[in-house]
Design a protein around this motif. Structure first.
Motif, mmCIF file in Angstrom:
data_model
loop_
_atom_site.group_PDB
_atom_site.id
_atom_site.type_symbol
_atom_site.label_atom_id
_atom_site.label_comp_id
_atom_site.label_asym_id
_atom_site.label_seq_id
_atom_site.Cartn_x
_atom_site.Cartn_y
_atom_site.Cartn_z
ATOM 1 N N UNK A 245 13.213 3.207 18.296
ATOM 2 C CA UNK A 245 13.911 3.113 16.310
ATOM 3 C C UNK A 245 13.680 2.082 16.332
ATOM 4 N N UNK A 246 13.364 0.614 14.926
ATOM 5 C CA UNK A 246 13.684 -1.030 14.815
ATOM 6 C C UNK A 246 15.037 -0.247 14.464
ATOM 7 N N UNK A 247 15.591 -1.410 14.797
ATOM 8 C CA UNK A 247 17.294 -1.512 14.023
ATOM 9 C C UNK A 247 17.327 -3.121 13.532
ATOM 10 N N UNK A 248 17.399 -3.253 12.156
ATOM 11 C CA UNK A 248 17.839 -4.285 11.099
ATOM 12 C C UNK A 248 16.638 -5.228 11.853
ATOM 13 N N UNK A 249 16.182 -5.957 10.972
ATOM 14 C CA UNK A 249 14.304 -6.777 10.528
ATOM 15 C C UNK A 249 13.361 -6.363 10.864
ATOM 16 N N UNK A 250 12.772 -7.102 11.375
ATOM 17 C CA UNK A 250 11.023 -5.982 11.940
ATOM 18 C C UNK A 250 10.532 -7.035 13.536
ATOM 19 N N UNK A 251 9.636 -6.496 13.781
ATOM 20 C CA UNK A 251 8.826 -6.850 15.188
ATOM 21 C C UNK A 251 7.322 -6.475 14.806
ATOM 22 N N UNK A 252 7.043 -7.907 14.904
ATOM 23 C CA UNK A 252 5.287 -7.914 15.240
ATOM 24 C C UNK A 252 4.675 -8.469 16.570
#
Lengths: 415, 316
Positions: A245-252
């Motif tokens: 799960x992505x925690x905080x902000x964004x990943x691209x």
């Protein structure tokens, strides 16, 4: 539609369950069969009003004793928002369940009995909301009907509470005061004409107007690896995905990332949600990431952006909310569960205990009892990758697990 | 199952991966929970009844592990009083998705003399399931059982944790639940204990239906309006087909246009009058309903604490 999670806090008999029942009733969220059950039981008990706490106190022991023991989750929605209310216990002895309820909430209601004003429990509830950095807090001054809807009474309580506020370390917290009567339904969902001196919103109006952008502390992206997906089927023979799960902000896709603890660099190749690919994964999305390079990653490891590393260390100090009847003692070992990562930890030192009335006065100690809150230093057998809680709710918090009973015995907020 | 999309798809639904959308937030939370089960336990199982909630769980589990298969079996505790439509559906779903299905029968527990069939007007096999379930958990040494229970169903359910520890008698100690903080789920148990896991705890009935609609998930036909031989008792509509529900001679059988909101054991699941033939109509009907889902479950009306008592004994 948005979802808003709200935790309630208040002392015994301040009317939390009644308030929630009132919200459900006035928003027409109580189905007719549940309402009938409440009417029937209220009558059996000889009450001349509807006992809404029957809607939320789900355990036999709670109904017998007329108190809330454990968190109940209550759901309702308006045209604008979906709401989840964590109805938490008011009793001092169930403080741990209050921390539990508040940990997943974005907003909180602290109830005060207008006849009693600010009491020790109010300190405690306010302190915990501060500790958990709940950004939006409503102080609902309840039972206004029993003080003749007195403006003076309301202002006096408000002034007392403002004295508490001056002492808090989390100054960004937004605090709103609302005079209500949960029993009579004044200023809960509907405005009342009994408080002409109050011009603010009703409780529900306040939450309806809340902008989510104002209540979240997003933090920077952290991606703890939860599960490695290796299908080894003909179709996906070489697929090696890291689910989490992505925690905080964004990943691209294309982001340069560092795998912790190995500190190996790679680039995000693909982001999957089920069988669809995405360019960007936003916070709290449960995605599967593949990398350009073959690197060894397993559960508990973490992907972060190359230019934004957390602290990597084998020791830290944290505020601990202790939740077990067996005390936390300096020298003891516990399992620290930080996200999905588990490491063994030794208690190095118990620093300052917060006084039981949460007035902010510290006392020296080397052990913590149930519901105590203190600063504690830990040494770990392996490094973890953490942020300070005030900067990152998820990556700055952990739980303590007793190695013998396997129980969750404490919650920690890294300082 | 659809194939891998080869192009980089930047769909509008990218926005939906954010938790600003309620249903997607719930979906992401449930997927996270299901993955925690696969990661933390040796022998998990998904309790599958063929109802809408467990069908939703299967879809979520598919999404959690794609492109791998679901890494645990499904298990159905068959009361022997299931709607035939549900059983047909169950077998078809399992075959289509290539899943492993374990079935254990309440009838076997009755034959072995472990439980006694109830008799009379309100007889039901619902509570008998507990024994069969606990025996199956012991037989297969399951350490985690994923179930489709939701906190909005019933007030005792509203108190349940997402990871709910049961002792080696399968019992729930409601006074001594583990605190559950933030997203951290503690699945550490001793040998013999097991954890009941509820990934859709925070979903409401309407959320489940909205998701089924959005995802176009197939569900058994009894959820949609159909003509059925029924009779009335205590203001509820009972199926008079298959002779499973006890009926007095003076209770008159009539054909009515009905559907089921919840699919449990036939002997404790009442129908509702409805002309909702499509998923859109069902969602509309639930949204406007003034009766709760459990209002049609006779076994919950036995006492104020019916559900809590069953859970303490190991009911899921």
């Amino acid at each position: 539609m948005e979802v808003l999670k709200i935790a309630t806090a208040g002392s015994v008999d301040d009317g939390k369950s009644t308030l929630i029942g009132r919200i459900l009733y006035d928003t027409k969220s109580l189905t007719s069969d549940k309402l009938e059950a409440i009417e029937k039981t209220s009558k059996q008990k000889g009450y001349d009003y509807l006992d809404f706490s029957l809607a939320t106190d789900g355990l036999v022991a709670e109904r017998e004793q007329g108190i809330t023991i454990d968190v109940a989750h209550i759901y309702f929605s308006t045209a604008k928002k979906s709401y989840i209310i964590a109805d938490t216990p008011g009793h001092v002895e169930y403080t741990r369940n209050m921390v539990t309820g508040a940990s997943t909430s974005q907003a909180a209601i602290i109830l005060i009995d207008a006849r009693k004003g600010v009491i020790e429990q109010t300190n405690r509830h306010f302190f915990i909301n501060n500790l958990l950095r709940i950004k939006d807090v409503v102080v609902a001054i309840n039972k206004m009907d029993l003080v003749d809807y007195s403006e003076e009474k309301y202002n006096a309580i408000k002034a007392d509470f403002e004295e508490l506020m001056a002492k808090r370390d989390y100054q960004d917290q937004k605090i709103t005061f609302i005079p209500v009567s949960a029993l009579k339904g004044d200023n809960v969902v509907n405005k009342t004409d009994k408080t002409p001196w109050y011009t603010g919103p009703t409780l529900l109006e306040h939450f309806e107007a809340l902008d989510r952008k104002d209540i979240f502390n997003v933090g920077t992206p952290r991606f703890p690896v939860q599960y490695v997906i290796r299908p080894k089927t003909d179709e996906h023979h070489d697929f090696r995905g890291f689910a989490g799960k992505v925690y905080g902000g964004e990943l691209s896709v294309g982001d340069e990332v560092v795998a912790l603890p190995s500190q190996t660099r790679s680039t995000i190749k693909e982001i999957y949600f089920h069988d669809k690919k995405y360019k960007t994964a936003s916070r709290r999305s449960s995605v599967t990431i593949t990398l350009e390079d073959e690197i060894n990653l397993s559960r508990g490891d973490m992907l972060v952006k190359a230019n934004d590393l957390p602290t990597i260390d084998k020791q830290f100090t944290a505020t601990i909310s202790w939740m077990d009847s067996l005390p936390l003692v300096a020298g003891n070992k516990y399992v620290v569960q930080h996200g999905v990562n588990k490491v063994l930890a030794k208690v190095e030192q118990v620093h300052h205990k917060i006084a039981p009335d949460y007035s902010g006065i510290d006392s020296e100690t080397d052990a913590l009892g149930m519901n105590d809150i203190a600063q504690v230093s830990f040494r770990l057998n392996k490094p973890i990758f953490y942020d300070q809680f005030k900067n990152h709710r998820t990556n700055g918090s952990f739980i303590l697990i007793d190695t013998k009973s396997n129980s969750t015995v404490g919650a920690g907020f890294i300082s | 199952m659809s194939n891998t999309s080869t192009e980089l798809e930047v769909t509008p639904s990218l926005e939906l991966l954010k938790d600003t959308s309620h249903i997607n937030a719930l979906e992401n939370e449930a997927i996270y929970i299901i993955r925690e089960v696969a990661a933390q336990f040796e022998k998990p199982v998904l309790l599958f009844s063929g109802g809408k909630d467990s069908i939703t769980l299967v879809r979520l589990a598919q999404k959690a592990f794609w492109p791998s298969k679901i890494p645990f079996p499904l298990m159905h505790i068959d009361t022997g009083h299931n709607f035939p439509e549900t059983i047909e559906f169950r077998d078809r779903l399992v075959e289509e998705l290539g899943l492993e299905l374990i079935v254990r029968n309440v009838q076997d527990s009755i034959n072995q003399g472990k439980v006694k069939e109830e008799s009379g007007r309100y007889s039901s096999r619902n509570s008998l399931q507990t024994t069969t379930l606990l025996d199956a958990i012991e037989e297969f040494k399951f350490d985690a059982c994923i179930g489709g229970a939701r906190r909005d169903e019933e007030k005792a359910r509203a108190k349940e944790r997402i990871f709910s520890v049961r002792d080696d008698f399968g019992q729930w100690d409601e006074r001594n639940q583990r605190p559950e903080l933030f997203d951290m789920l503690n699945g550490q148990i001793e040998l013999g204990q097991n954890v009941r896991v509820f990934p859709i705890s925070n979903w409401t009935e309407l959320d489940v239906w909205s998701y089924i609609k959005e995802e176009q998930i197939e569900i058994p036909s009894i959820y949609f309006a159909h003509k059925r031989k029924t009779f009335l008792r205590d203001g509820m509509i009972w199926s008079a087909e298959d002779g499973i529900v006890f009926r007095e001679e003076n209770e008159i059988v009539e054909e009515r246009l009905v559907r089921f909101r919840t699919v449990g054991d036939m002997s404790c699941t009442a129908a509702v009058l409805s002309d909702a033939e499509s998923i859109d109509k069902v969602v509309e009907e639930i949204r406007d309903s003034s009766i709760s889902e459990r209002g049609a479950r006779i076994d919950d009306k036995r006492s104020e604490a019916a559900m809590e008592k069953r859970k303490q004994q190991g009911y899921f």
